[in-house]
Design an enzyme around this catalytic site. Sequence first.
Site, short mmCIF file in Angstrom:
data_model
loop_
_atom_site.label_atom_id
_atom_site.label_comp_id
_atom_site.label_asym_id
_atom_site.label_seq_id
_atom_site.Cartn_x
_atom_site.Cartn_y
_atom_site.Cartn_z
N CYS A 10 45.96 99.36 48.48
CA CYS A 10 46.22 100.63 47.81
C CYS A 10 47.41 100.41 46.90
O CYS A 10 47.52 99.37 46.27
CB CYS A 10 46.44 101.75 48.83
SG CYS A 10 47.79 101.43 49.98
N ARG A 34 43.99 105.81 38.98
CA ARG A 34 44.87 104.63 39.09
C ARG A 34 44.04 103.35 39.09
O ARG A 34 44.42 102.35 38.47
CB ARG A 34 45.74 104.71 40.35
CG ARG A 34 46.77 105.83 40.29
CD ARG A 34 47.68 105.81 41.51
NE ARG A 34 48.60 104.69 41.49
CZ ARG A 34 49.36 104.34 42.52
NH1 ARG A 34 49.30 105.02 43.66
NH2 ARG A 34 50.18 103.30 42.43
#
Length: 281
Positions: free
Chosen positions: A236, A178
């Site tokens: 995050c 990611r």
Amino acid sequence: MSDRVTTTVAELRELLASDRPPVVLDVRWALGDPHGRDRYTAAHIPGAVYVDLDRRLAGQPSPDGGRHPLPDLADLQAAARSWGLRDGRPVVVYDDVGNTAAARAWWLLRWAGVVEVTLLDGALGAWRAGGLPLESGPGTPEPGDAVLRSGALPVTDADGAAQLAFAGLLLDARAGERYRGEQEPVDPRAGHIPGAVSAPTGENLAADGTFLPPEVLRKRFEDRGAGDATAIGVYCGSGVTAAHEIAALAIAGFDAALFPGSWSAWSADPARPAATGPLPS
């Protein structure tokens, strides 16, 4: 912040049998899994109270605030009292995914001024591995009277995160794919905040789900620039696993600010740039 971040299974067992037992919170949650309460009801540590991360540990999602913005303090206090929190009573938090979800409750309660709150090292897996008893059912906690006050831990916003990425150290706690922009399963755009350094949350843990030793964690973060950084921030996807990174940093001896909106808020703003690939910029 209290120096104590974790409680071992052996310590929790003794605490539960003492005359000052802690409040135990079960934060069964994972991205895309709506069955946390069912898993709790089927089997949990005796006396533990279920905490719904989406409903109790976050406010309403929005493009500006992200998928898990910080809850209103009054709402968090009402929730904490419903879990049985009282001023001066210790709290132990766990989940069944290495505390990567439970850390959200740990961070929020620390942020709200609860000093004695720790993560059960190894989470539910360590309790099970020790052959310790579990119970089923919905749980019926006695109401508490805790008074919460925000601001005990630092936070930053998107502008602050952008500044930290170049004037300090900004850590991206998501999985490497990611960060590199190879996958983005839920947020508007792929990639990472320019200047952020990849430090996946899963690498904070040993194979048994416990935190790595302090000296190992310290080297891990020093290798990413923490030793020379004047300030550290963490993000995050939506401010959940970043809390786990902050716990690991605390074990290693570093303080860090949370960017609650994280990538979900950053990527929702088309004016914010996104970097891809393995390098920060």
